[in-house]
Design a protein around this motif. Structure first.
Motif, mmCIF file in Angstrom:
data_model
loop_
_atom_site.group_PDB
_atom_site.id
_atom_site.type_symbol
_atom_site.label_atom_id
_atom_site.label_comp_id
_atom_site.label_asym_id
_atom_site.label_seq_id
_atom_site.Cartn_x
_atom_site.Cartn_y
_atom_site.Cartn_z
ATOM 1 N N VAL A 207 5.930 -46.941 31.989
ATOM 2 C CA VAL A 207 6.515 -46.601 33.290
ATOM 3 C C VAL A 207 7.855 -45.891 33.083
ATOM 4 O O VAL A 207 8.179 -44.937 33.803
ATOM 5 N N LEU A 208 8.624 -46.324 32.067
ATOM 6 C CA LEU A 208 9.911 -45.665 31.786
ATOM 7 C C LEU A 208 9.685 -44.192 31.452
ATOM 8 O O LEU A 208 10.361 -43.311 31.994
ATOM 9 N N ALA A 209 8.711 -43.920 30.571
ATOM 10 C CA ALA A 209 8.402 -42.528 30.204
ATOM 11 C C ALA A 209 7.933 -41.768 31.441
ATOM 12 O O ALA A 209 8.330 -40.614 31.663
ATOM 13 N N ALA A 210 7.109 -42.415 32.266
ATOM 14 C CA ALA A 210 6.618 -41.774 33.486
ATOM 15 C C ALA A 210 7.767 -41.416 34.413
ATOM 16 O O ALA A 210 7.797 -40.322 34.992
ATOM 17 N N CYS A 211 8.736 -42.323 34.551
ATOM 18 C CA CYS A 211 9.901 -42.063 35.414
ATOM 19 C C CYS A 211 10.721 -40.889 34.885
ATOM 20 O O CYS A 211 11.200 -40.061 35.666
ATOM 21 N N TRP A 212 10.885 -40.826 33.560
ATOM 22 C CA TRP A 212 11.621 -39.693 32.960
ATOM 23 C C TRP A 212 10.931 -38.375 33.294
ATOM 24 O O TRP A 212 11.562 -37.422 33.740
#
Lengths: 245, 55
Positions: A207-212
């Motif tokens: 999810v962190l990568a997706a948010c970036w």
């Protein structure tokens, strides 16, 4: 490498490049969101202490991290615009602000919905929560100050100063759980590693990568409109095929 | 585990889905606003050009 990086500091070339890049960030972002949420709900086990409510972490922590990093990137672009008088840097700062503000809001909202069942309160004036609220106000202040000055170059300079001074708040948010005795739990992700279950880590980092990727895609899409607005009296905008009727 | 149990989240359903629902809503609204701004900006450029032609 014979790439001329300065070529892309010109709004005209960056406008083209940004348009090409948006789908390359947007679609992987959607995929990673789906993967992260799937792992977070169907693979990651129930937390021993917090039960099912802990699953809010998979959106709460990534949006909090993004809200802080986007602020520093915004302040960095604003500072570049202030020092080197580069138009595109200031436009990037303006394009980042709304997305950063929205991530700060998601962080506060999900935090409230997590705090209520765990602490028994939607909100407490704790150091972590209060400094994150100030971050949201700094974003809103940046946007409002920029919008209140008619001359865009003066608006860039005034709001750049606000962004730079406000960046002192970011380390305060980050270290608040160490410096003060707060109700907010300590950092889940540390530079020295994390104590989480492997599936929980996979969900959170997806999810962190997706948010970036989401933040990059939406910023690039927004900056294209800002570029057109501010360069509308130039020859290259006049010659753009999409601006012809 | 059936779906109604899954959505109940052992009593935390409101908090969990309220979090993810708001995040999703914000992403959808932001994408719509950015697209709308692009449409408006291009419209303004065309109007500006038409006004210049008439002069």
């Amino acid at each position: 490498m014979a790439i001329n990086w300065f070529k892309y500091s010109a709004p005209a070339t960056f406008y083209e490049l940004a348009g090409k890049l948006v789908p390359w960030f947007a679609w992987p972002s959607a995929l990673l969101f789906a993967i992260g949420v799937y792992i977070g709900f169907f693979v990651a086990p129930t937390d021993a202490v917090q039960g099912e409510a802990y699953r809010i972490i998979f959106i709460h922590v990534p949006s909090s991290i993004l809200s802080m990093f986007l602020y520093l990137i915004m302040a960095g672009y604003a500072a570049l615009g202030l020092i080197f008088n580069t138009r595109l840097s200031s436009m990037m700062a303006s394009a980042l602000a709304p997305t950063g503000a929205l991530f700060a809001f998601i962080s506060l909202w999900t935090g409230a919905l997590w705090g209520k069942p765990m602490w028994g309160a939607w909100w407490v004036w704790d150091a972590r929560l209060t400094s994150e609220l100030i971050l949201l106000f700094l974003y809103l202040g940046f946007i409002a100050l920029h919008a209140s000055i008619d001359d865009p170059r003066r608006a860039d300079r005034a709001s750049a100063l606000l962004a730079i001074v406000g960046s002192v708040n970011v380390p305060i948010i980050y270290f608040s759980v160490k410096w003060w005795n707060t109700l907010h739990q300590g950092s889940t992700v540390k530079f020295t590693g994390t104590s989480m279950h492997v599936a929980m880590q996979q969900a959170m980092f997806s999810v962190l990568a997706a948010c970036w990727l989401y933040a990059i895609a939406v910023t690039l899409a927004r900056v294209r409109s800002i570029i057109l607005e501010r360069e509308r009296n130039t020859q290259w905008v006049a010659e753009l095929p999409e601006a012809r009727s | 585990m059936n779906w109604s149990e899954f959505f109940a989240m052992k009593g935390y359903g409101f908090y969990v889905w309220g979090s993810y629902g708001m995040a999703l809503l914000i992403f959808i609204i932001e994408i719509a606003l950015v697209r709308h701004k692009r449409t408006i900006t291009l419209q303004e450029l065309r109007m500006l050009r038409d006004a210049e032609k008439e002069e």
